[in-house]
Design an enzyme around this catalytic site. Structure first.
Site, mmCIF file in Angstrom:
data_model
loop_
_atom_site.group_PDB
_atom_site.id
_atom_site.type_symbol
_atom_site.label_atom_id
_atom_site.label_comp_id
_atom_site.label_asym_id
_atom_site.label_seq_id
_atom_site.Cartn_x
_atom_site.Cartn_y
_atom_site.Cartn_z
ATOM 1 N N TYR A 84 8.732 6.466 -3.463
ATOM 2 C CA TYR A 84 9.216 7.561 -2.609
ATOM 3 C C TYR A 84 10.556 7.211 -1.939
ATOM 4 O O TYR A 84 11.485 8.018 -1.919
ATOM 5 C CB TYR A 84 8.139 7.901 -1.567
ATOM 6 C CG TYR A 84 8.595 8.900 -0.530
ATOM 7 C CD1 TYR A 84 8.698 10.252 -0.836
ATOM 8 C CD2 TYR A 84 8.942 8.485 0.755
ATOM 9 C CE1 TYR A 84 9.141 11.165 0.120
ATOM 10 C CE2 TYR A 84 9.384 9.392 1.705
ATOM 11 C CZ TYR A 84 9.479 10.727 1.384
ATOM 12 O OH TYR A 84 9.930 11.619 2.325
ATOM 13 N N LYS A 131 12.807 15.872 -3.391
ATOM 14 C CA LYS A 131 11.413 16.334 -3.489
ATOM 15 C C LYS A 131 11.280 17.490 -4.488
ATOM 16 O O LYS A 131 10.217 17.702 -5.046
ATOM 17 C CB LYS A 131 10.911 16.763 -2.102
ATOM 18 C CG LYS A 131 10.773 15.586 -1.126
ATOM 19 C CD LYS A 131 10.483 16.068 0.293
ATOM 20 C CE LYS A 131 10.394 14.908 1.272
ATOM 21 N NZ LYS A 131 10.391 15.350 2.672
HETATM 22 N N1 GLU Z 1 13.314 9.808 3.213
HETATM 23 C C1 GLU Z 1 13.283 10.675 4.345
HETATM 24 C C2 GLU Z 1 11.968 10.515 5.065
HETATM 25 O O1 GLU Z 1 10.970 10.398 4.423
HETATM 26 C C3 GLU Z 1 13.463 12.087 3.863
HETATM 27 C C4 GLU Z 1 13.568 13.027 5.000
HETATM 28 C C5 GLU Z 1 14.322 14.275 4.705
HETATM 29 O O2 GLU Z 1 15.382 14.278 4.090
HETATM 30 O O3 GLU Z 1 13.801 15.289 5.132
HETATM 31 O O4 GLU Z 1 11.925 10.481 6.267
#
Ligand code: GLU
Length: 303
Positions: free
Chosen positions: A188, A66
């Protein structure tokens, strides 16, 4: 500073603790990882690097991605981005829904899922080949063209990511998602699936510790944007444990449910830890322990 010895000692001390964390299992593919792996990698601004343990084993970077997507979208959109996503800590779990509804579809910050999905939407709108262009951005930041998606992890999350579908639909209902839900979530899930090791992550985050300049000395991120992204990492980078991380460790950083944590001290170093077993807030148990010891022993937090 004898980083080599310090990291070795910390790795030994922390490995001796009973590993009370659990590997994330809500993404089935992540549950297959051996929970006792543990690596640390540090690179400093002078070009030295130190590693200990499983620092060269690749893992799913998940939410750490992110920060990369934020850097890319902020770079192209500038301050317009903040019309669609705020910069306040949420104090809630990363996939929380009710706050988003109460705040009319404006996510609290870009490092929780709702905010990252808005950022993903911006990238889907502006990039010619969103997944490929994003991957290239990460490869260039790390100066490593071998970095890739883990397609099994992306497919695994696609099959089970019901909360993220709910978040994306809620965003859409508030008119804060321009592209189709499926398309944005496909992007995503792939960004989260990127596999990297501690070394590659430390290299990729070098620019955030170096006013936007990566290790090859070219400017990948504008200095004033690197400053803001570091501030967001400090206040929002650790789910509902951001306060605890600032209190214990005292560095900007970001964690992911794959067990990775990247933290940095501007003008000094980047340190990445990886150990897949997570505490109850979703942060790597060994990683938190190691980073607390590291900044305390080296007296090197931003405070
Ligand atoms: N791809 C995961 C989700 O969206 C990422 C969560 C994370 O690492 O905090 O749940």
């Amino acid at each position: 500073m004898n980083y080599k010895q310090i990291l070795k000692d910390i790795h030994k001390e922390v490995s001796a603790l009973k590993n009370t964390g659990e590997v994330a299992s809500y993404i089935p593919e992540l549950a297959k990882v051996d929970k006792d792996q543990f690596g640390i990698y540090l690179n400093n601004i002078h070009g030295d690097n130190f590693e200990v343990g499983d620092a060269d084993i690749k893992f799913s970077i998940q939410s750490v991605s992110k920060v990369f997507s934020l850097a890319m979208a902020f770079g192209s959109q500038g301050n317009k981005l903040w019309e669609r996503v705020d910069v306040e800590p949420s104090g809630n779990p990363f996939n929380h829904l009710s706050l988003l509804e109460r705040e009319k579809g404006i996510p609290r910050n870009p490092l929780i899922n709702s905010g990252a999905i808005v950022v993903a939407d911006c990238l889907v709108s502006t990039l010619k080949n969103p997944k490929e262009d994003f991957l290239q951005f990460v490869r260039d930041l790390a100066n490593d063209q071998t970095i890739d998606f883990d397609y099994d992890v992306a497919a695994s999350e696609k099959a089970t990511g019901f909360k993220n579908y709910a978040i994306a639909n809620l965003l859409k209902s508030f008119d804060n998602l321009a592209n189709p839900v499926e398309e944005v979530l496909d992007f995503y899930f792939h960004q989260c699936s990127i596999a990297m090791n501690c070394k590659q992550l430390s290299n990729a985050f070098f620019a955030f510790a170096n006013h936007g300049k990566c290790m090859q000395n070219n400017t990948q991120i504008k200095p004033k944007q690197a400053k803001r992204i570091n501030a967001i990492m400090l206040t929002c980078g650790f789910y509902d444990e951001a306060g605890e991380f600032a209190f214990e460790v005292g560095l900007p950083g970001k964690s992911g449910v794959g067990g990775g944590i990247v933290a940095l001290l501007p003008n000094e170093f980047v340190i990445t830890t990886w150990s897949p077993a997570l505490n109850e807030k979703g942060n790597s148990y060994y990683g938190m322990q190691a980073l607390e010891r590291f900044t305390t022993e080296t007296n090197s937090s931003i405070f």
